[in-house]
Design a protein around this motif. Structure first.
Motif, PDB file in Angstrom:
ATOM      1  N   UNK A   1     -14.201  42.677  -8.785  1.00  0.00           N
ATOM      2  CA  UNK A   1     -12.764  42.644  -8.464  1.00  0.00           C
ATOM      3  C   UNK A   1     -11.984  43.719  -9.208  1.00  0.00           C
ATOM      4  N   UNK A   2     -12.359  43.971 -10.437  1.00  0.00           N
ATOM      5  CA  UNK A   2     -11.676  45.024 -11.201  1.00  0.00           C
ATOM      6  C   UNK A   2     -11.899  46.380 -10.529  1.00  0.00           C
ATOM      7  N   UNK A   3     -13.094  46.618 -10.055  1.00  0.00           N
ATOM      8  CA  UNK A   3     -13.401  47.896  -9.402  1.00  0.00           C
ATOM      9  C   UNK A   3     -12.685  48.047  -8.065  1.00  0.00           C
ATOM     10  N   UNK A   4     -12.366  46.951  -7.408  1.00  0.00           N
ATOM     11  CA  UNK A   4     -11.670  46.994  -6.116  1.00  0.00           C
ATOM     12  C   UNK A   4     -10.187  47.300  -6.267  1.00  0.00           C
ATOM     13  N   UNK A   5      -9.657  47.180  -7.467  1.00  0.00           N
ATOM     14  CA  UNK A   5      -8.226  47.380  -7.676  1.00  0.00           C
ATOM     15  C   UNK A   5      -7.870  48.849  -7.552  1.00  0.00           C
ATOM     16  N   UNK A   6      -6.736  49.131  -6.887  1.00  0.00           N
ATOM     17  CA  UNK A   6      -6.313  50.526  -6.772  1.00  0.00           C
ATOM     18  C   UNK A   6      -5.835  51.059  -8.123  1.00  0.00           C
ATOM     19  N   UNK A   7      -5.946  52.336  -8.288  1.00  0.00           N
ATOM     20  CA  UNK A   7      -5.466  52.950  -9.520  1.00  0.00           C
ATOM     21  C   UNK A   7      -6.102  54.305  -9.721  1.00  0.00           C
ATOM     22  N   UNK A   8      -5.572  55.056 -10.663  1.00  0.00           N
ATOM     23  CA  UNK A   8      -6.055  56.419 -10.876  1.00  0.00           C
ATOM     24  C   UNK A   8      -7.409  56.488 -11.581  1.00  0.00           C
ATOM     25  N   UNK A   9      -7.813  55.417 -12.227  1.00  0.00           N
ATOM     26  CA  UNK A   9      -9.082  55.462 -12.952  1.00  0.00           C
ATOM     27  C   UNK A   9      -9.750  54.092 -12.921  1.00  0.00           C
ATOM     28  N   UNK A  10     -11.047  54.123 -13.149  1.00  0.00           N
ATOM     29  CA  UNK A  10     -11.831  52.900 -13.232  1.00  0.00           C
ATOM     30  C   UNK A  10     -12.242  52.731 -14.690  1.00  0.00           C
ATOM     31  N   UNK A  11     -12.083  51.536 -15.257  1.00  0.00           N
ATOM     32  CA  UNK A  11     -12.464  51.364 -16.656  1.00  0.00           C
ATOM     33  C   UNK A  11     -13.981  51.353 -16.842  1.00  0.00           C
ATOM     34  N   UNK A  12     -14.405  51.642 -18.052  1.00  0.00           N
ATOM     35  CA  UNK A  12     -15.797  51.453 -18.434  1.00  0.00           C
ATOM     36  C   UNK A  12     -16.021  49.952 -18.511  1.00  0.00           C
ATOM     37  N   UNK A  13     -17.013  49.457 -17.792  1.00  0.00           N
ATOM     38  CA  UNK A  13     -17.329  48.031 -17.781  1.00  0.00           C
ATOM     39  C   UNK A  13     -18.580  47.787 -18.616  1.00  0.00           C
TER      40      UNK A  13
ATOM     41  N   UNK B   1      -8.583  37.691 -16.420  1.00  0.00           N
ATOM     42  CA  UNK B   1      -9.092  39.039 -16.655  1.00  0.00           C
ATOM     43  C   UNK B   1      -8.741  39.970 -15.506  1.00  0.00           C
ATOM     44  N   UNK B   2      -8.920  39.494 -14.285  1.00  0.00           N
ATOM     45  CA  UNK B   2      -8.595  40.312 -13.115  1.00  0.00           C
ATOM     46  C   UNK B   2      -7.102  40.632 -13.104  1.00  0.00           C
ATOM     47  N   UNK B   3      -6.277  39.641 -13.419  1.00  0.00           N
ATOM     48  CA  UNK B   3      -4.829  39.864 -13.451  1.00  0.00           C
ATOM     49  C   UNK B   3      -4.445  40.847 -14.552  1.00  0.00           C
ATOM     50  N   UNK B   4      -5.041  40.709 -15.727  1.00  0.00           N
ATOM     51  CA  UNK B   4      -4.731  41.618 -16.838  1.00  0.00           C
ATOM     52  C   UNK B   4      -5.137  43.051 -16.489  1.00  0.00           C
ATOM     53  N   UNK B   5      -6.300  43.216 -15.869  1.00  0.00           N
ATOM     54  CA  UNK B   5      -6.761  44.549 -15.489  1.00  0.00           C
ATOM     55  C   UNK B   5      -5.856  45.173 -14.430  1.00  0.00           C
ATOM     56  N   UNK B   6      -5.308  44.364 -13.579  1.00  0.00           N
ATOM     57  CA  UNK B   6      -4.387  44.853 -12.547  1.00  0.00           C
ATOM     58  C   UNK B   6      -3.038  45.223 -13.159  1.00  0.00           C
ATOM     59  N   UNK B   7      -2.511  44.347 -14.016  1.00  0.00           N
ATOM     60  CA  UNK B   7      -1.160  44.533 -14.548  1.00  0.00           C
ATOM     61  C   UNK B   7      -1.083  45.570 -15.669  1.00  0.00           C
ATOM     62  N   UNK B   8      -2.142  45.689 -16.465  1.00  0.00           N
ATOM     63  CA  UNK B   8      -2.183  46.606 -17.594  1.00  0.00           C
ATOM     64  C   UNK B   8      -3.575  47.243 -17.614  1.00  0.00           C
TER      65      UNK B   8
ATOM     66  N   UNK C   1      -6.964  48.716 -18.238  1.00  0.00           N
ATOM     67  CA  UNK C   1      -7.635  49.098 -19.479  1.00  0.00           C
ATOM     68  C   UNK C   1      -8.501  50.343 -19.302  1.00  0.00           C
ATOM     69  N   UNK C   2      -8.849  50.938 -20.423  1.00  0.00           N
ATOM     70  CA  UNK C   2      -9.828  52.021 -20.433  1.00  0.00           C
ATOM     71  C   UNK C   2     -11.249  51.441 -20.454  1.00  0.00           C
ATOM     72  N   UNK C   3     -11.387  50.301 -21.154  1.00  0.00           N
ATOM     73  CA  UNK C   3     -12.678  49.643 -21.330  1.00  0.00           C
ATOM     74  C   UNK C   3     -12.496  48.144 -21.141  1.00  0.00           C
ATOM     75  N   UNK C   4     -13.476  47.524 -20.463  1.00  0.00           N
ATOM     76  CA  UNK C   4     -13.520  46.069 -20.349  1.00  0.00           C
ATOM     77  C   UNK C   4     -14.813  45.604 -21.007  1.00  0.00           C
ATOM     78  N   UNK C   5     -14.683  44.777 -22.056  1.00  0.00           N
ATOM     79  CA  UNK C   5     -15.835  44.145 -22.695  1.00  0.00           C
ATOM     80  C   UNK C   5     -15.916  42.743 -22.103  1.00  0.00           C
TER      81      UNK C   5
END
Length: 134
Positions: A77-89, A48-55, A57-61
């Motif tokens: 870990x998903x929130x710690x990843x750099x990027x322009x937006x944070x998904x809805x968790x 899951x962490x790898x998928x969120x980093x590589x692609x 998402x807008x939402x993580x269920x």
């Protein structure tokens, strides 16, 4: 292709379903794809962490009882990843005790839903979120 009520093309959200139960994951994936979303499934925390980093998402269920890394760790870990937006968790879990909800809030999870999740309610929730971020 159909349009929304304002005449724009519908926006497909990218949804990451993190679920170790294959039947539950397949059901959620079918439901979300029927609603027009792009869906990826991860069966455990590290994938899951790898998928969120590589692609991203807008939402993580997110199921919380996962092998190799629980859902609360995944959320952090998903929130710690750099990027322009944070998904809805969104926690989608059988764990509904007050302590579980507290831990979800501390991990930065936006919503904590207990299984079984109402399909229409989930669709409504995603449509409201899509309207906010589109």
């Amino acid at each position: 292709m159909s349009t929304d009520t304002e005449g724009r093309e519908p926006w497909r959200m990218r949804v990451l379903v993190v679920e170790d139960n294959p039947n539950a994951a397949a059901s959620m994936m079918r439901l979300l794809r029927l609603a027009g979303h792009e869906v990826e499934v991860a069966p455990d925390g590290p994938s899951a962490v790898a998928a969120a980093r590589d692609r991203p998402p807008d939402v993580v269920l997110l199921d919380l009882g996962l092998p190799r890394m629980d859902g609360w760790q995944v959320a952090r870990r998903v929130q710690e990843q750099p990027g322009p937006k944070r998904p809805l968790l969104v926690a989608v879990t059988g764990r509904g005790a007050e302590e579980d909800r507290r831990r979800s809030a501390e991990a930065g999870i936006d919503l904590h839903l207990t299984k079984p999740v109402d399909a229409e309610g989930l669709q409504w929730l995603l449509s409201r979120f899509r309207a906010v971020i589109a």
